[in-house]
Design an enzyme around this catalytic site. Sequence first.
Site, PDB file in Angstrom:
ATOM      1  N   LYS A  37      14.477  58.890  24.687  1.00  0.00           N
ATOM      2  CA  LYS A  37      14.364  57.907  25.756  1.00  0.00           C
ATOM      3  C   LYS A  37      13.821  56.583  25.225  1.00  0.00           C
ATOM      4  O   LYS A  37      12.852  56.557  24.464  1.00  0.00           O
ATOM      5  CB  LYS A  37      13.451  58.433  26.859  1.00  0.00           C
ATOM      6  N   ARG A  70       4.726  61.604  35.152  1.00  0.00           N
ATOM      7  CA  ARG A  70       5.659  62.474  35.875  1.00  0.00           C
ATOM      8  C   ARG A  70       6.438  63.352  34.906  1.00  0.00           C
ATOM      9  O   ARG A  70       6.584  64.565  35.122  1.00  0.00           O
ATOM     10  CB  ARG A  70       6.619  61.606  36.686  1.00  0.00           C
ATOM     11  N   HIS A  85      13.812  46.515  32.789  1.00  0.00           N
ATOM     12  CA  HIS A  85      13.231  46.494  34.126  1.00  0.00           C
ATOM     13  C   HIS A  85      12.162  45.420  34.228  1.00  0.00           C
ATOM     14  O   HIS A  85      10.968  45.718  34.354  1.00  0.00           O
ATOM     15  CB  HIS A  85      12.599  47.857  34.447  1.00  0.00           C
ATOM     16  N   GLU A 102      11.289  43.800  36.650  1.00  0.00           N
ATOM     17  CA  GLU A 102      10.628  43.860  37.951  1.00  0.00           C
ATOM     18  C   GLU A 102       9.498  44.888  38.003  1.00  0.00           C
ATOM     19  O   GLU A 102       8.714  44.907  38.970  1.00  0.00           O
ATOM     20  CB  GLU A 102      11.658  44.183  39.047  1.00  0.00           C
ATOM     21  N   SER A 145      13.302  51.485  30.349  1.00  0.00           N
ATOM     22  CA  SER A 145      13.108  52.897  30.670  1.00  0.00           C
ATOM     23  C   SER A 145      14.475  53.517  30.916  1.00  0.00           C
ATOM     24  O   SER A 145      15.003  53.480  32.031  1.00  0.00           O
ATOM     25  CB  SER A 145      12.224  53.039  31.913  1.00  0.00           C
ATOM     26  N   CYS A 177      19.317  47.515  34.756  1.00  0.00           N
ATOM     27  CA  CYS A 177      19.262  48.814  34.059  1.00  0.00           C
ATOM     28  C   CYS A 177      20.558  49.616  34.271  1.00  0.00           C
ATOM     29  O   CYS A 177      21.611  49.198  33.829  1.00  0.00           O
ATOM     30  CB  CYS A 177      18.023  49.592  34.479  1.00  0.00           C
TER      31      CYS A 177
END
Length: 302
Positions: free
Chosen positions: A163, A249, A235, A237, A192, A142
């Site tokens: 985003k 969040r 990502h 992972e 992300s 990333c």
Amino acid sequence: MPINIPRNLPAKEILESERIFIMDETRASSQDIRPLNIVILNLMPEKEKSEAQLLRLLGNSPLQVHITLLYPVTHETKTTSKNHLDEFYKTFREIKHLKFDGMIITGAPVELLHFEAVDYWPELQEIMDWSKSHVTSTLHICWGAQAGLYHHFGIDKRELSKKCSGVFTHQIIQEPVKLLRGFDDIFFSPHSRYTDVDLQEVVHHPELQLLSYSDEAGVYLVMSRDERFVFITGHPEYDAQTLQEEYERDVAKGLDIYVPTNYFPNNDPSGQPRKTWRSHANLLFMNWLNYYVYQETPFEWQ
């Protein structure tokens, strides 16, 4: 073979509950095996979560892997305790005289800053330069991928209009490459980020090869032509709930945020997301460990 991690690392309990084969340093030292030495430069804010995510993937291999955790000393973290860093992490000064078979540079929540505005950028540049002579292969994830592409190859990032968050389909561009062995024609991976890199800059750079691309998320997998550097803009992972936690969040902060694409059932945030990228993530990390670390590193790494 297992991954070799510190005995009291919090991720150890998580991995053991998932029946991932691990051993601590005491037991590993009794085996007459040359393990692969992997250093992880962890730039993520919640370091304990990212430790478990990466170790889970590195543990899914027949190779014994010894892990060294690294953090930038020029950055004061507010989300990981000093005790955790002191007990389980090294600084670059402590390991710069060593050589490693592989290195992972994680993402970081600083992508809207210019690279030079990041407080630990000079230290990261020194580490990336050091990796060229002290690491067999480096995997960038990333923001770590964007930082590596910028530092090594002069490709800057650009801000997106919104985003890029969700789970996207990707297609293979370069089939004969060893990193892609066993991949399906179409596979999934989470993204992300607020920035990306320009497709044409990557495609036309003489020292890079584009391996995988998403019509929705753009560039995904890039590798240097000497096969020393691998860049992943997503990502793989991530846990199943990670994007959900990030979304909740951001909502709690009052941000104008979109629901992650192709993630929640029927795009309903009240539903429980499923992890549809596990197979791809495991194969990607196994191929990297096998073909670019284990097969390329000398037995005596002096």
